[in-house]
Motif scaffolding. Sequence first.
Motif, PDB file in Angstrom:
ATOM      1  N   ARG A 189      27.174 -37.586 -14.847  1.00  0.00           N
ATOM      2  CA  ARG A 189      26.429 -38.764 -14.383  1.00  0.00           C
ATOM      3  C   ARG A 189      26.844 -40.033 -15.114  1.00  0.00           C
ATOM      4  N   GLY A 190      27.696 -39.893 -16.107  1.00  0.00           N
ATOM      5  CA  GLY A 190      28.178 -41.057 -16.832  1.00  0.00           C
ATOM      6  C   GLY A 190      27.087 -41.801 -17.592  1.00  0.00           C
ATOM      7  N   LEU A 191      26.117 -41.062 -18.131  1.00  0.00           N
ATOM      8  CA  LEU A 191      25.023 -41.699 -18.861  1.00  0.00           C
ATOM      9  C   LEU A 191      25.374 -41.845 -20.339  1.00  0.00           C
ATOM     10  N   ALA A 192      24.862 -42.907 -20.937  1.00  0.00           N
ATOM     11  CA  ALA A 192      25.079 -43.118 -22.364  1.00  0.00           C
ATOM     12  C   ALA A 192      24.364 -42.035 -23.158  1.00  0.00           C
ATOM     13  N   VAL A 193      24.906 -41.735 -24.320  1.00  0.00           N
ATOM     14  CA  VAL A 193      24.338 -40.685 -25.169  1.00  0.00           C
ATOM     15  C   VAL A 193      22.874 -40.959 -25.465  1.00  0.00           C
ATOM     16  N   GLU A 194      22.536 -42.225 -25.738  1.00  0.00           N
ATOM     17  CA  GLU A 194      21.161 -42.561 -26.111  1.00  0.00           C
ATOM     18  C   GLU A 194      20.196 -42.506 -24.917  1.00  0.00           C
ATOM     19  N   LYS A 195      20.722 -42.416 -23.710  1.00  0.00           N
ATOM     20  CA  LYS A 195      19.876 -42.363 -22.515  1.00  0.00           C
ATOM     21  C   LYS A 195      19.286 -40.966 -22.298  1.00  0.00           C
ATOM     22  N   VAL A 196      19.989 -39.940 -22.775  1.00  0.00           N
ATOM     23  CA  VAL A 196      19.594 -38.552 -22.523  1.00  0.00           C
ATOM     24  C   VAL A 196      19.225 -37.876 -23.842  1.00  0.00           C
ATOM     25  N   THR A 197      18.121 -37.165 -23.835  1.00  0.00           N
ATOM     26  CA  THR A 197      17.709 -36.436 -25.028  1.00  0.00           C
ATOM     27  C   THR A 197      17.334 -35.019 -24.643  1.00  0.00           C
ATOM     28  N   THR A 198      17.384 -34.114 -25.595  1.00  0.00           N
ATOM     29  CA  THR A 198      17.022 -32.719 -25.355  1.00  0.00           C
ATOM     30  C   THR A 198      15.713 -32.401 -26.060  1.00  0.00           C
ATOM     31  N   ILE A 199      14.766 -31.872 -25.301  1.00  0.00           N
ATOM     32  CA  ILE A 199      13.536 -31.336 -25.881  1.00  0.00           C
ATOM     33  C   ILE A 199      13.352 -29.934 -25.306  1.00  0.00           C
ATOM     34  N   HIS A 200      13.550 -28.931 -26.141  1.00  0.00           N
ATOM     35  CA  HIS A 200      13.364 -27.557 -25.673  1.00  0.00           C
ATOM     36  C   HIS A 200      11.881 -27.319 -25.398  1.00  0.00           C
ATOM     37  N   ASP A 201      11.587 -26.557 -24.355  1.00  0.00           N
ATOM     38  CA  ASP A 201      10.197 -26.359 -23.952  1.00  0.00           C
ATOM     39  C   ASP A 201       9.374 -25.632 -25.011  1.00  0.00           C
ATOM     40  N   GLY A 202       9.962 -24.611 -25.617  1.00  0.00           N
ATOM     41  CA  GLY A 202       9.213 -23.851 -26.604  1.00  0.00           C
ATOM     42  C   GLY A 202       8.077 -23.060 -25.977  1.00  0.00           C
ATOM     43  N   PHE A 203       7.210 -22.530 -26.836  1.00  0.00           N
ATOM     44  CA  PHE A 203       6.144 -21.636 -26.371  1.00  0.00           C
ATOM     45  C   PHE A 203       5.016 -21.644 -27.384  1.00  0.00           C
ATOM     46  N   ASP A 204       3.813 -21.342 -26.913  1.00  0.00           N
ATOM     47  CA  ASP A 204       2.641 -21.243 -27.777  1.00  0.00           C
ATOM     48  C   ASP A 204       2.385 -19.773 -28.088  1.00  0.00           C
TER      49      ASP A 204
END
Length: 409
Positions: A189-204
């Motif tokens: 998509r040609g997005l800048a690095v700072e535009k996209v972030t990773t947040i893993h869903d995780g679990f309770d």
Amino acid sequence: MARRPHILFLNEFYHPDICASAVVAADHLPKIARMRPDWQVTVIAGDRSWIDPTVVYPAAGEHEGVGVIRVNRPAVSRTNLIRRALGFAAFQRSAVRAARVLEAVDLVVATTAPPQGAEIARRIAGAHQCPFVYKVLDLYPDLAAALGKTREGSLLYRRWLAADTRVMRAAARVVSIAERMTERIQTTRGLAVEKVTTIHDGFDASKLSVATPNAFARAHNPSGRFVVQYAGNMGLSHPFETILDAARRLAPDADVLFQFIGDGPQRGQLASHLPEGAQLLPYQPAERLGDVLAAADVCLISQHDAMYDKALPYKIYAILASGRPTVFVGNKKSEIAEWLIAGGAGRHVRQGEPDLLVEAITRYRDRPDERETGGAAARQLFAARFDSELSARKWVALIEELISGPRGV
């Protein structure tokens, strides 16, 4: 009195549904509301149950501090793409109408459930002159092409990709649930690095209570056999050929029991090819998840080779939290394979390698010390990285950053 910031989430399904996107939303949103009681947190979801579309939920309600608005979502087939598209369009119209009458919204967060969720968010955010966040659960149209539902490079694919790229670029932030997916988004998509972030869903992990005695284990494994378990969605992105081949080869072994628990488009095919002695069970109630995983000695996860950077099976988090070693059948480039291997929490086998899957299973059966070590490593990995409390904190930090900036998109 100053108005509380209003954070609006969009997801096709929500509590009490048990599909992954609903479970994640019902885990994260109450935590966000608890961490920031000065915010108003609302979710717009469809009015029909995921597991049983004949069940229709009330139009409005509240769940653990989260306001819930239900809008029309017709009952549609999970396998017929045209009917699904019509259902998605109906949900979009209903969601936009419902959001239009809200007094004020300061941020909209939408997922790829449904696939055009971010476009719905863009329209709502435009009406309220606020930013929106695009959370990518499954990467479209890339995923559709990987499963053969469209052809990469076709007119449909190109238009879909162009539309997805436009809405990503319009978003204040794009949040991906997997590092490999983040990398693919940046590249395609040609997005800048700072535009996209990773947040893993995780679990309770508190949701994994285990009854004593374990009624599920007593009902389905009264003789105490070694249980190899696949539990979860039986969708098109989860091939079963390698697992079934391994199960057939181990069928003569009276000590080994294969359990397949869940539902999805492939359940019928799985039923018709179920090896002798294996069990095919329906989805279990969410409150029994702890009992189900505790009944397993080894858990299995299967993913289509081409999906490693387009989706991430949510079931991995509960398995890690339960302290069960996992054999991942899929692409070694997947984060799940990396986590299991680096953390000592399981093994990796490629699709089409049933001999190696049999070898991994029998080794865990014959080496209880390795099974215990793998389970302990799984718990340690989960505690260090994947408790959903950590995920919710990251979401709160992101939302704080975005609502403190200028309004508009």
